[in-house]
Design an enzyme around this catalytic site. Structure first.
Site, PDB file in Angstrom:
ATOM      1  N   THR A  14       0.833  -1.209   0.000  1.00 36.92           N
ATOM      2  CA  THR A  14       0.000   0.000   0.000  1.00 36.92           C
ATOM      3  C   THR A  14       0.862   1.252   0.000  1.00 36.92           C
ATOM      4  O   THR A  14       0.609   2.212  -0.742  1.00 36.92           O
ATOM      5  CB  THR A  14      -0.927   0.003   1.225  1.00 36.92           C
ATOM      6  OG1 THR A  14      -1.811  -1.110   1.151  1.00 36.92           O
ATOM      7  CG2 THR A  14      -1.735   1.290   1.303  1.00 36.92           C
ATOM      8  N   ASN A  41      -4.350 -12.338   2.524  1.00 39.22           N
ATOM      9  CA  ASN A  41      -3.947 -13.151   3.673  1.00 39.22           C
ATOM     10  C   ASN A  41      -5.145 -13.702   4.429  1.00 39.22           C
ATOM     11  O   ASN A  41      -5.151 -14.861   4.862  1.00 39.22           O
ATOM     12  CB  ASN A  41      -3.073 -12.297   4.598  1.00 39.22           C
ATOM     13  CG  ASN A  41      -2.308 -13.117   5.595  1.00 39.22           C
ATOM     14  OD1 ASN A  41      -2.886 -13.746   6.456  1.00 39.22           O
ATOM     15  ND2 ASN A  41      -0.980 -13.098   5.493  1.00 39.22           N
ATOM     16  N   CYS A  42      -6.172 -12.872   4.591  1.00 43.02           N
ATOM     17  CA  CYS A  42      -7.340 -13.290   5.375  1.00 43.02           C
ATOM     18  C   CYS A  42      -8.206 -14.316   4.650  1.00 43.02           C
ATOM     19  O   CYS A  42      -9.106 -14.907   5.251  1.00 43.02           O
ATOM     20  CB  CYS A  42      -8.188 -12.065   5.737  1.00 43.02           C
ATOM     21  SG  CYS A  42      -7.309 -10.863   6.764  1.00 43.02           S
ATOM     22  N   ALA A 279       8.146   2.653   9.904  1.00 46.98           N
ATOM     23  CA  ALA A 279       7.668   1.267  10.030  1.00 46.98           C
ATOM     24  C   ALA A 279       6.149   1.248  10.144  1.00 46.98           C
ATOM     25  O   ALA A 279       5.537   2.173  10.696  1.00 46.98           O
ATOM     26  CB  ALA A 279       8.288   0.588  11.249  1.00 46.98           C
ATOM     27  N   TYR A 426     -33.857   3.279   8.135  1.00 46.96           N
ATOM     28  CA  TYR A 426     -34.794   2.248   8.587  1.00 46.96           C
ATOM     29  C   TYR A 426     -35.786   1.864   7.503  1.00 46.96           C
ATOM     30  O   TYR A 426     -36.429   2.700   6.888  1.00 46.96           O
ATOM     31  CB  TYR A 426     -35.568   2.712   9.823  1.00 46.96           C
ATOM     32  CG  TYR A 426     -36.816   1.895  10.074  1.00 46.96           C
ATOM     33  CD1 TYR A 426     -36.721   0.523  10.329  1.00 46.96           C
ATOM     34  CD2 TYR A 426     -38.080   2.475  10.014  1.00 46.96           C
ATOM     35  CE1 TYR A 426     -37.861  -0.243  10.526  1.00 46.96           C
ATOM     36  CE2 TYR A 426     -39.229   1.718  10.217  1.00 46.96           C
ATOM     37  CZ  TYR A 426     -39.108   0.355  10.471  1.00 46.96           C
ATOM     38  OH  TYR A 426     -40.226  -0.408  10.648  1.00 46.96           O
ATOM     39  N   LYS A 434     -36.264   1.112  16.270  1.00 45.86           N
ATOM     40  CA  LYS A 434     -35.283   1.282  17.339  1.00 45.86           C
ATOM     41  C   LYS A 434     -34.136   0.328  17.030  1.00 45.86           C
ATOM     42  O   LYS A 434     -34.224  -0.867  17.289  1.00 45.86           O
ATOM     43  CB  LYS A 434     -35.883   0.975  18.707  1.00 45.86           C
ATOM     44  CG  LYS A 434     -36.940   1.954  19.169  1.00 45.86           C
ATOM     45  CD  LYS A 434     -37.457   1.574  20.553  1.00 45.86           C
ATOM     46  CE  LYS A 434     -38.522   2.543  21.046  1.00 45.86           C
ATOM     47  NZ  LYS A 434     -39.059   2.147  22.383  1.00 45.86           N
TER      48      LYS A 434
END
Length: 816
Positions: A14, A41-42, A279, A426, A434
């Site tokens: 990145t 990686n995930c 880093a 909503y 709510k």
């Protein structure tokens, strides 16, 4: 300007791309010791399990495409082995063993973290793997393809460990998870992890909590996993998911400063102790925004954000400050979604930060719209001003949206009052008028204002119920299915007429299914002069999940045919009536079950769907009390399906539960090793027959249930003296005869191990796993200065009345 980046995954890639977007003039060199850069990686566990079928989908960019698109010199299979800060050069070793030096003007470290591999015997056996990168993934995938893996053991119950458990299960293996802590998913509190425990067990995963691995041994099956408690598991495959540690070797050898957590220390601009070196990622430590104390955060989101920030600071100078990360995380665990952000209660307690918590159980969207699934939420907040500290969610749909709302509120320094003010989109398919996030704010606000006094599950578990009035405010039908011992049933709707039955001179503990009716009942009592009224936070759903022991019985054998006790002919193609109770909160599903069953003919089946995770347990209990035949239950994607047959005369005779046998009660007065062994042997034998077993530990017997590692507790002089004179734990118990200064007890333990007899500690754990109740005598503890915190976590504290109630329920009372 020449920039050198070490590490080509997440933060490093990145940053390199962002540097190029910032300037076309710079020279950028990216070193990656592996073969791949910028990969998912995930997603690795899901490729192993076959959910992601195409391996190439794991790669966001190839080195060639990435290098050409951003004009970056990408050098894979090139490991940076040293940094010469004085000359501003790095030493590089290529895959063929050649070494050379590369200069830099500014250097970025993004080395990541490496998996922990403790030096246990047998850890290098070929069937044992870690999972951190593509190379690890390929090795595991190849092993699965070339071996028959029927049984897999995951060592470590963190996010990656549970994702691997799901995916190995998906690949057809039976899975066991071994975790040294008392829960899986470390970032969440125990009461929330207990919901995950229930789900894992429902999916057939074996859980071995509070178990440490001692060694691995080769076997005909592949590998034997040996626990410190002497339990042994045969496995075809073992995945180590114990944790990771920051890769700091390069930084240390270069003289770059580490922090107190042993990560690379950086300032707010992500700059190290060397002004030319920055880093990012898993290798750095940075102050937590809430505590100000440094911590390690192994998450992809912050690493990518750090990469963007550091690129700007490398090119334009130190202008962009990094605000820090609060650990916002999310994981899929079979059908569940588990998410957390900020600080859980256990960490706040550890850091001695005062806090309150609120727990709710709500629907993912409007209950009347199809597909609403339950969502369990816990928040932590300041008792002073309501500042939001953390949030945890266990649910199915909409978890990601809500956890991000909590995370933003925390990072902006918001409070529970801000949760009330969030404006939610909503419509019935997406939310409720709510929203659950707002409801947690309302509950927290009620606690802070004093309108509701909370009772937390641990407080109820440890309370002396003889000193309080425990009231179940659910309906009589719900109460009949089972309640807490010692509770009286006064339903919410009857509270005004029957409140005179509740004494005012004792504290009143109220509870219901999820906490709402308890809150309404507390309002009624407080308005009528009751001074000390507390409501169980999270209701029975939270309490029963938290106190329920996790029992794993080892690997399953071949399926056992169902024993048929009914000799008459079963109805042919019995009519199945299907009822939808999804989205209905407790007690709605069980009431709908009762009403629907009344409309069926004998022999007909009722299949009822619900999203309340506790419904299958309630339905089975209802069958036991009514005589209807329990067919079974299953779950998929958060929906629980229960099937019940309406009783006929024959089915009642065949399936109605036999009279409950009385239990067994043991009083352990002695701390002699041989007598304590005998107690646990007898307790396990009685528990194996399915009977209720209670062991009451009094005076010297308390030494058999002390922790080996105890927390520091305050004691008076006599308590301190007793502590010095008494055995510190079960490991120090002596024989009643022929002890010979401790030689006898050591000989006994040696012979037991040699002959394959379980140790005292193993027998004790087996008793707990088998549901044996351990009660410590309060009076003995007071006299001898022993604190509850010094005893095993599963032990409850009781007095004479508690023992007498157990004794009345038993047909055997044995004093040892």
């Amino acid at each position: 300007m020449k920039y050198v980046v070490i590490g080509g995954v997440a933060g490093g890639a990145t940053a390199a791309a962002r540097i190029r977007r910032n300037t076309e003039e710079a020279s950028i060199v990216l070193f990656e010791r592996g073969e791949y850069i910028s990969y998912a990686n995930c997603g690795l566990p899901y490729y192993i399990g076959g959910v992601i079928e195409d391996r190439e989908r794991l790669f966001v960019q190839t080195p060639e495409v990435f290098g050409r698109r951003f004009n970056i010199d990408v050098r894979t299979r090139s490991e940076v082995i040293a940094i010469d800060r004085a000359k501003k050069e790095v030493s590089v070793r290529t895959a063929d063993g050649k070494e050379y030096r590369e200069s830099y003007d500014k250097l970025l470290l993004s080395p990541g973290a490496s998996p922990v591999r403790p030096p246990l015997p047998g850890i290098d056996l070929p069937a044992i793997f870690t999972l951190r990168n593509v190379y690890d993934t390929d090795r595991i995938k190849q092993y699965l393809n070339s071996h028959t893996v029927r049984r897999a053991v995951i060592v470590g119950g963190g996010f990656i460990g549970l994702e691997m458990a799901e995916n190995l299960h998906h690949a057809g293996a039976e899975v066991a998870v071994v975790e040294m802590a008392d829960q899986v998913m470390g970032p969440i509190d125990f009461s929330m992890a207990a919901l995950v425990h229930e789900h894992l067990l429902q999916k057939g995963v074996k859980l071995y909590l509070k178990q440490g691995v001692e060694a691995f041994e080769p076997s005909a099956e592949g590998v034997t996993v040996k626990f410190q408690s002497d339990i042994r598991l045969e496995a075809d495959l073992v995945i180590l998911s114990i944790g990771v540690r920051p890769e700091t070797k390069l930084a240390v050898e270069a003289g770059i400063e580490l922090g107190e957590m042993r990560g690379i220390k950086v300032n707010e601009y992500l700059q190290t102790s060397d002004a030319s070196i920055y880093a990012v990622g898993d290798a750095i430590e940075y102050p937590h925004p809430l505590t100000g104390k440094p911590w390690l955060n192994y998450l992809a989101g912050p690493a990518n954000r750090q990469g963007r920030i550091v690129a700007d600071n490398l090119v334009f100078g130190n202008k962009v400050r990094y605000e820090g990360a609060i650990g916002t995380s999310i994981a899929k665990v079979f059908d569940l979604t588990v998410a957390a952000t900020g600080l859980p209660a256990k960490r706040l307690k550890q850091m001695e930060i005062p806090y309150f918590s609120a727990t709710i159980h709500a629907g993912s969207h409007a209950g009347y719209y199809p597909g609403a699934l339950q969502m369990d939420i816990k928040i932590t907040f300041s008792p002073k001003d309501g500042k939001l500290y953390g949030a945890q969610i266990v649910g199915y749909k909409g978890v990601d949206k809500r956890i991000d709302e909590y995370a933003l509120t925390i990072k902006r320094g918001g409070s529970v009052y801000d949760l009330m003010e969030l404006e939610h989109a909503y419509a019935p398919p997406f939310a409720s008028a709510k929203d659950p996030v707002a409801i947690t704010g309302y509950v927290a606000g009620n606690i802070l204002s004093g309108k509701m006094t909370p009772l937390y599950w641990r407080e109820l578990r440890e309370a002396d119920l003889s000193e309080v009035t425990l009231v179940d405010v659910r309906t009589p039908d719900e109460f009949a299915l089972g309640s807490l011992e010692g509770a009286v049933n006064i339903s919410l709707d009857d509270m005004r007429e029957r409140m005179s039955e509740i004494p005012k001179d004792k504290p009143v503990f109220l509870f219901c299914g999820v906490g709402l009716r308890g809150y309404l009942a507390s309002n009624i009592l407080k308005a009528n002069g009751y001074a000390d009224v507390r409501n169980l936070i999270g209701g029975l759903k939270t309490y029963l999940s938290a106190v329920k022991p996790v029992v794993s019985s080892g690997w399953s054998c071949a399926p056992v045919p169902r024993k048929e006790t009914c000799t008459c002919e079963e109805p042919v193609a019995a009519r199945v009536v299907k009822v939808n109770a999804c989205g209905i909160q407790c007690p709605g599903p069980i009431l709908k079950l009762k009403k629907s069953m009344e409309e069926l003919q004998a022999g007909e089946h009722l299949e009822i769907r619900a999203t309340d995770a506790g419904f299958p347990r309630d339905a089975e209990a209802w069958c036991r009390t009514t005589g209807h035949r329990w067919i079974g239950s299953r779950s998929e994607n958060g929906v629980y399906r229960v099937e019940i047959e309406k009783a006929t005369a024959c089915s009642v005779a065949a399936h109605q539960q036999a009279p409950v046998e009385k239990g067994k009660t043991f009083i352990l007065f002695s701390d002699d090793l041989d007598k304590t062994l005998a107690t646990f042997v007898l307790a396990n034998g009685a528990a194996a027959t399915g009977q209720k077993v209670t062991v009451f530990f009094t005076f010297w017997g308390l030494n058999a249930i002390k922790k080996v590692q105890k927390p520091k507790v305050e004691k008076d002089f006599f308590g301190w003296m007793f502590g010095k004179m008494l055995p510190s734990s079960s490991l120090k118990l002596k024989l009643s005869k022929m002890n010979m200064g401790g030689i006898g007890s050591k000989m006994m333990r040696y012979l037991m191990k040699r002959k394959g007899v379980d140790s005292l500690e193993s027998l004790r754990q087996q008793a707990l796993d088998n549901g044996v109740e351990f009660i410590a005598c309060q009076m003995s503890m007071d006299v001898m200065g022993i604190k509850k915190e010094e005893l095993l976590d599963e032990v409850t504290v009781g007095g004479v009345a508690t023992y007498m109630s157990r004794a009345e329920e038993a047909n055997v009372n044995l004093f040892i």
